[in-house]
Design a protein around this motif. Sequence first.
Motif, mmCIF file in Angstrom:
data_model
loop_
_atom_site.group_PDB
_atom_site.id
_atom_site.type_symbol
_atom_site.label_atom_id
_atom_site.label_comp_id
_atom_site.label_asym_id
_atom_site.label_seq_id
_atom_site.Cartn_x
_atom_site.Cartn_y
_atom_site.Cartn_z
ATOM 1 N N GLY A 165 0.814 -1.215 0.000
ATOM 2 C CA GLY A 165 0.000 0.000 0.000
ATOM 3 C C GLY A 165 0.842 1.257 0.000
ATOM 4 O O GLY A 165 0.528 2.233 -0.692
ATOM 5 N N ILE A 166 1.924 1.261 0.766
ATOM 6 C CA ILE A 166 2.824 2.420 0.798
ATOM 7 C C ILE A 166 3.468 2.635 -0.564
ATOM 8 O O ILE A 166 3.604 3.772 -1.030
ATOM 9 N N GLU A 167 3.857 1.554 -1.222
ATOM 10 C CA GLU A 167 4.446 1.685 -2.566
ATOM 11 C C GLU A 167 3.427 2.243 -3.560
ATOM 12 O O GLU A 167 3.767 3.061 -4.414
ATOM 13 N N ARG A 177 3.324 14.596 -8.719
ATOM 14 C CA ARG A 177 4.443 15.548 -8.722
ATOM 15 C C ARG A 177 5.055 15.724 -10.107
ATOM 16 O O ARG A 177 5.348 16.841 -10.519
ATOM 17 N N GLU A 178 5.293 14.606 -10.795
ATOM 18 C CA GLU A 178 6.111 14.636 -12.000
ATOM 19 C C GLU A 178 5.368 14.279 -13.276
ATOM 20 O O GLU A 178 5.957 14.339 -14.356
ATOM 21 N N ASN A 179 4.098 13.862 -13.180
ATOM 22 C CA ASN A 179 3.335 13.386 -14.347
ATOM 23 C C ASN A 179 4.005 12.199 -15.032
ATOM 24 O O ASN A 179 3.899 12.031 -16.254
ATOM 25 N N VAL A 180 4.735 11.404 -14.259
ATOM 26 C CA VAL A 180 5.430 10.232 -14.788
ATOM 27 C C VAL A 180 5.157 9.063 -13.848
ATOM 28 O O VAL A 180 5.250 9.206 -12.637
ATOM 29 N N ILE A 181 4.818 7.935 -14.421
ATOM 30 C CA ILE A 181 4.682 6.721 -13.623
ATOM 31 C C ILE A 181 6.019 5.992 -13.677
ATOM 32 O O ILE A 181 6.529 5.685 -14.749
ATOM 33 N N HIS A 182 6.593 5.745 -12.510
ATOM 34 C CA HIS A 182 7.892 5.089 -12.430
ATOM 35 C C HIS A 182 7.705 3.575 -12.519
ATOM 36 O O HIS A 182 7.164 2.950 -11.612
ATOM 37 N N ILE A 212 6.494 0.253 -9.836
ATOM 38 C CA ILE A 212 5.419 -0.699 -10.120
ATOM 39 C C ILE A 212 5.960 -2.132 -10.075
ATOM 40 O O ILE A 212 5.323 -3.028 -9.509
ATOM 41 N N ILE A 213 7.128 -2.342 -10.643
ATOM 42 C CA ILE A 213 7.728 -3.685 -10.620
ATOM 43 C C ILE A 213 8.055 -4.090 -9.187
ATOM 44 O O ILE A 213 7.840 -5.241 -8.792
ATOM 45 N N MET A 214 8.542 -3.135 -8.373
ATOM 46 C CA MET A 214 8.836 -3.459 -6.976
ATOM 47 C C MET A 214 7.566 -3.808 -6.203
ATOM 48 O O MET A 214 7.588 -4.695 -5.338
ATOM 49 N N VAL A 215 6.458 -3.154 -6.509
ATOM 50 C CA VAL A 215 5.187 -3.505 -5.881
ATOM 51 C C VAL A 215 4.831 -4.948 -6.236
ATOM 52 O O VAL A 215 4.417 -5.737 -5.372
ATOM 53 N N LEU A 223 11.215 -14.723 -11.356
ATOM 54 C CA LEU A 223 12.343 -14.546 -12.279
ATOM 55 C C LEU A 223 12.037 -13.474 -13.317
ATOM 56 O O LEU A 223 12.897 -12.638 -13.634
ATOM 57 N N SER A 224 10.831 -13.470 -13.840
ATOM 58 C CA SER A 224 10.439 -12.467 -14.837
ATOM 59 C C SER A 224 10.462 -11.063 -14.250
ATOM 60 O O SER A 224 10.942 -10.123 -14.890
ATOM 61 N N LEU A 225 9.938 -10.929 -13.047
ATOM 62 C CA LEU A 225 9.949 -9.609 -12.407
ATOM 63 C C LEU A 225 11.374 -9.143 -12.092
ATOM 64 O O LEU A 225 11.696 -7.966 -12.256
ATOM 65 N N GLY A 226 12.215 -10.078 -11.669
ATOM 66 C CA GLY A 226 13.616 -9.736 -11.418
ATOM 67 C C GLY A 226 14.319 -9.287 -12.690
ATOM 68 O O GLY A 226 15.055 -8.293 -12.694
ATOM 69 N N ALA A 227 14.067 -9.996 -13.781
ATOM 70 C CA ALA A 227 14.666 -9.618 -15.063
ATOM 71 C C ALA A 227 14.131 -8.270 -15.535
ATOM 72 O O ALA A 227 14.901 -7.429 -16.026
ATOM 73 N N ALA A 228 12.838 -8.046 -15.372
ATOM 74 C CA ALA A 228 12.253 -6.768 -15.778
ATOM 75 C C ALA A 228 12.841 -5.627 -14.951
ATOM 76 O O ALA A 228 13.176 -4.563 -15.499
ATOM 77 N N TYR A 229 12.991 -5.840 -13.664
ATOM 78 C CA TYR A 229 13.562 -4.799 -12.803
ATOM 79 C C TYR A 229 15.003 -4.498 -13.220
ATOM 80 O O TYR A 229 15.405 -3.331 -13.320
ATOM 81 N N TYR A 230 15.770 -5.547 -13.484
ATOM 82 C CA TYR A 230 17.150 -5.363 -13.926
ATOM 83 C C TYR A 230 17.203 -4.574 -15.227
ATOM 84 O O TYR A 230 17.996 -3.636 -15.373
ATOM 85 N N LEU A 231 16.356 -4.934 -16.187
ATOM 86 C CA LEU A 231 16.367 -4.245 -17.480
ATOM 87 C C LEU A 231 15.948 -2.783 -17.350
ATOM 88 O O LEU A 231 16.533 -1.907 -18.004
ATOM 89 N N VAL A 232 14.968 -2.512 -16.510
ATOM 90 C CA VAL A 232 14.547 -1.114 -16.309
ATOM 91 C C VAL A 232 15.666 -0.317 -15.660
ATOM 92 O O VAL A 232 15.968 0.804 -16.085
ATOM 93 N N LYS A 233 16.294 -0.875 -14.650
ATOM 94 C CA LYS A 233 17.402 -0.177 -13.992
ATOM 95 C C LYS A 233 18.582 0.013 -14.937
ATOM 96 O O LYS A 233 19.208 1.065 -14.940
ATOM 97 N N ARG A 234 18.859 -1.012 -15.743
ATOM 98 C CA ARG A 234 19.972 -0.898 -16.698
ATOM 99 C C ARG A 234 19.670 0.156 -17.751
ATOM 100 O O ARG A 234 20.546 0.908 -18.162
ATOM 101 N N SER A 235 18.421 0.244 -18.177
ATOM 102 C CA SER A 235 18.073 1.252 -19.184
ATOM 103 C C SER A 235 18.155 2.659 -18.601
ATOM 104 O O SER A 235 18.342 3.622 -19.339
#
Length: 141
Positions: free
Chosen positions: A66-68, A78-83, A87-90, A120-132
Amino acid sequence: MIKLITGFEKTLYGILLFLLGIVLIASVMDLAYIIFTYIFDQQVFPLLENKEVLSIFSLFLLVLIGIEFFETILAYLRENVIHVEVIIMVAVIAVARKVIVLDTSEATNSHLIGLSLLMLSLGAAYYLVKRSNGLYPLKKG
């Protein structure tokens, strides 16, 4: 016309943020009540059963989810951007909550494999987003 729609959208997000805040406050109060009931309601030192501990952990993780969500809505206002990484961390927290409170006696092999692939998919997605975003650059040879 676009300003009117944008203002309406921000108003809706503000209402969602307010309502989510109320739910989070109620959830934290409920969690505190449950913990104090477990600790102080018994006459001897409380020994929590595994199921009770898992129930408390589940509630903690639910509040974290809920906090996330609250943070995501606030960042959008604040920024008009969805991070996407938030969302992946949630989703990671939600799946981790499911794994932590999973009753292994009722889980099937396909259920466990599905949860593993999802994590595994969420971990890979998080890695790819952070790498990008340049946080995990590729090493050059």
